[in-house]
Scaffold this motif. Sequence first.
Motif, PDB file in Angstrom:
ATOM      1  N   LEU A 321       0.824  -1.209   0.000  1.00  0.00           N
ATOM      2  CA  LEU A 321       0.000   0.000   0.000  1.00  0.00           C
ATOM      3  C   LEU A 321       0.856   1.256   0.000  1.00  0.00           C
ATOM      4  O   LEU A 321       0.528   2.244  -0.667  1.00  0.00           O
ATOM      5  N   PHE A 322       1.937   1.238   0.762  1.00  0.00           N
ATOM      6  CA  PHE A 322       2.842   2.386   0.758  1.00  0.00           C
ATOM      7  C   PHE A 322       3.362   2.645  -0.656  1.00  0.00           C
ATOM      8  O   PHE A 322       3.496   3.801  -1.079  1.00  0.00           O
ATOM      9  N   GLY A 323       3.650   1.568  -1.402  1.00  0.00           N
ATOM     10  CA  GLY A 323       4.121   1.719  -2.766  1.00  0.00           C
ATOM     11  C   GLY A 323       3.059   2.294  -3.682  1.00  0.00           C
ATOM     12  O   GLY A 323       3.327   3.176  -4.500  1.00  0.00           O
ATOM     13  N   ILE A 324       1.813   1.802  -3.537  1.00  0.00           N
ATOM     14  CA  ILE A 324       0.715   2.275  -4.372  1.00  0.00           C
ATOM     15  C   ILE A 324       0.465   3.769  -4.161  1.00  0.00           C
ATOM     16  O   ILE A 324       0.184   4.515  -5.100  1.00  0.00           O
ATOM     17  N   GLY A 354     -13.096 -14.630   8.042  1.00  0.00           N
ATOM     18  CA  GLY A 354     -12.881 -13.346   7.391  1.00  0.00           C
ATOM     19  C   GLY A 354     -11.810 -12.533   8.069  1.00  0.00           C
ATOM     20  O   GLY A 354     -11.772 -11.315   7.932  1.00  0.00           O
ATOM     21  N   GLY A 355     -10.938 -13.207   8.841  1.00  0.00           N
ATOM     22  CA  GLY A 355      -9.896 -12.494   9.578  1.00  0.00           C
ATOM     23  C   GLY A 355      -8.987 -11.695   8.675  1.00  0.00           C
ATOM     24  O   GLY A 355      -8.512 -10.626   9.054  1.00  0.00           O
ATOM     25  N   GLY A 356      -8.722 -12.211   7.456  1.00  0.00           N
ATOM     26  CA  GLY A 356      -7.907 -11.468   6.516  1.00  0.00           C
ATOM     27  C   GLY A 356      -8.544 -10.146   6.145  1.00  0.00           C
ATOM     28  O   GLY A 356      -7.873  -9.128   6.030  1.00  0.00           O
ATOM     29  N   MET A 357      -9.858 -10.154   5.965  1.00  0.00           N
ATOM     30  CA  MET A 357     -10.580  -8.927   5.657  1.00  0.00           C
ATOM     31  C   MET A 357     -10.490  -7.943   6.818  1.00  0.00           C
ATOM     32  O   MET A 357     -10.256  -6.749   6.634  1.00  0.00           O
ATOM     33  N   MET A 358     -10.641  -8.452   8.044  1.00  0.00           N
ATOM     34  CA  MET A 358     -10.598  -7.566   9.203  1.00  0.00           C
ATOM     35  C   MET A 358      -9.194  -7.064   9.483  1.00  0.00           C
ATOM     36  O   MET A 358      -9.004  -5.925   9.915  1.00  0.00           O
ATOM     37  N   GLY A 359      -8.202  -7.904   9.228  1.00  0.00           N
ATOM     38  CA  GLY A 359      -6.833  -7.442   9.343  1.00  0.00           C
ATOM     39  C   GLY A 359      -6.559  -6.319   8.354  1.00  0.00           C
ATOM     40  O   GLY A 359      -5.857  -5.353   8.669  1.00  0.00           O
ATOM     41  N   ILE A 374      -8.987  -2.114  -0.014  1.00  0.00           N
ATOM     42  CA  ILE A 374      -9.092  -3.380   0.725  1.00  0.00           C
ATOM     43  C   ILE A 374      -9.087  -4.604  -0.194  1.00  0.00           C
ATOM     44  O   ILE A 374      -8.361  -5.567   0.060  1.00  0.00           O
ATOM     45  N   PRO A 375      -9.880  -4.625  -1.283  1.00  0.00           N
ATOM     46  CA  PRO A 375      -9.822  -5.804  -2.155  1.00  0.00           C
ATOM     47  C   PRO A 375      -8.423  -6.088  -2.694  1.00  0.00           C
ATOM     48  O   PRO A 375      -8.062  -7.238  -2.923  1.00  0.00           O
ATOM     49  N   ILE A 376      -7.627  -5.039  -2.888  1.00  0.00           N
ATOM     50  CA  ILE A 376      -6.277  -5.219  -3.418  1.00  0.00           C
ATOM     51  C   ILE A 376      -5.414  -6.005  -2.435  1.00  0.00           C
ATOM     52  O   ILE A 376      -4.738  -6.969  -2.810  1.00  0.00           O
ATOM     53  N   ILE A 377      -5.436  -5.610  -1.156  1.00  0.00           N
ATOM     54  CA  ILE A 377      -4.573  -6.304  -0.196  1.00  0.00           C
ATOM     55  C   ILE A 377      -5.184  -7.620   0.278  1.00  0.00           C
ATOM     56  O   ILE A 377      -4.457  -8.517   0.700  1.00  0.00           O
TER      57      ILE A 377
END
Length: 428
Positions: A321-324, A354-359, A374-377
């Motif tokens: 995300l920092f790169g984007i 859904g822990g990945g989504m919440m993370g 969010i969908p990207i990560i």
Amino acid sequence: MSQKITKATVIESYKPMIRLLIGIIIGCVLGLVLKEKAKVLKPLGQIFLNLMFTAVVPLVFFSLSSSIAKMSNMKRLGKILKNTVGIFFITGIIASIIIIIIVTIFPPAKGVVIEFGEYTRPEQTNLLEQFVKAITVGDFNLILSKSAMLPLIIFAMTFGYCVSSVTKSRGLTVNPLVETLDICSEAFMKMINIIMLYAPIGLGAYFAALIGEYGSELLGAYTRAVLMFFPICIVYFLTCFTLYAWYAGGTKGIVVFYKNIFPVAITSLATQSSVATLPTNFESAKKMGVPEDISSIVLPLGATIHMDGTALTTLMKIAFLFGIFDMNFSGVSVWLTAIAISAMSGVVMSGIPGGGMMGSLIIVGFYGFNPEVIPIIVTIGLLTDAIATMINATGDAVASMMIAKRVEGKNWMENTLDEVEEVEVKTL
């Protein structure tokens, strides 16, 4: 007894990920074909995000408060618990430092800049002020928001502990409030499962719009991130786990570890679940000579809070995300907050559907990124989940060896080696 892995078990474990990946792949193809016209599909993706946003806050609250409220036997952990927490913390920090060094030298999204509206950098404050803002809010109603995930987590855990304390102080064997929290937790987990049925369509539509606008640039960034991540995990396994096994028992520790760890690695890759790998992990720990009273505490605890692989994935997401957003992923304060977020994601989110989504929500909320990323990560998590889970599960096994040394003394392996060899003979 180890878990029997069949072809049907593997297929069933991978079905959700396969459905999501198929949806995303179809969306990417549509985006490449339709180009700018694919933006018309974006509302279908926004529906999925909105559904997740509305369910995530109550899910986190009820899941965490229910789990902690049901805890009843914490006294017998003693020395084992202290060493367990210490070892988990140290290995998590080591994993975090390694991935930070690598992504700082080789940014995973280098040269990729995607416009997600204006990004307003947080006010320049010192680390302590930033920490206060990250873990607290000024009013109760502010905690009921996806942008206050860390304060919500702390509140839920504290509330669950208080419920457990009140239950014990009143001498109750059954507390209706605990039952209510448990039922609400299961209900919202069911709701998340229902929402996830729409995920292939929602994420597919979202990626159609993204690829239609940004084309192969984003796909190239994903390729770079994944090609970086897999070697990182393999090198971490071969170097760090070897050193951990050597610390636990010298050369014998390394030999015993590698003789017995591959069933754990295979099971975790097949099931993508540290919890599902527990039976295999118990059997392998026994062959390694880890005392049963240690493995029975360390391994279940490790399956929920010892997440070196999750730390690696989370920090890869943050660096991505920092790169984007064309931000510089460097500086002690940036690294410390990233490590704290990765630890929170590993410890708290591991047992929640859904822990990945919440993370991902924690990452976005903490840094103030546009939620549309969010969908990207989340996709990065999907692509790296299997090998990250393998690092998590095998890390639990080697951690149990280190904790056995801390609890039993430096000669613990010599004292149990005869039993290990006896078990190996019976296995042949």
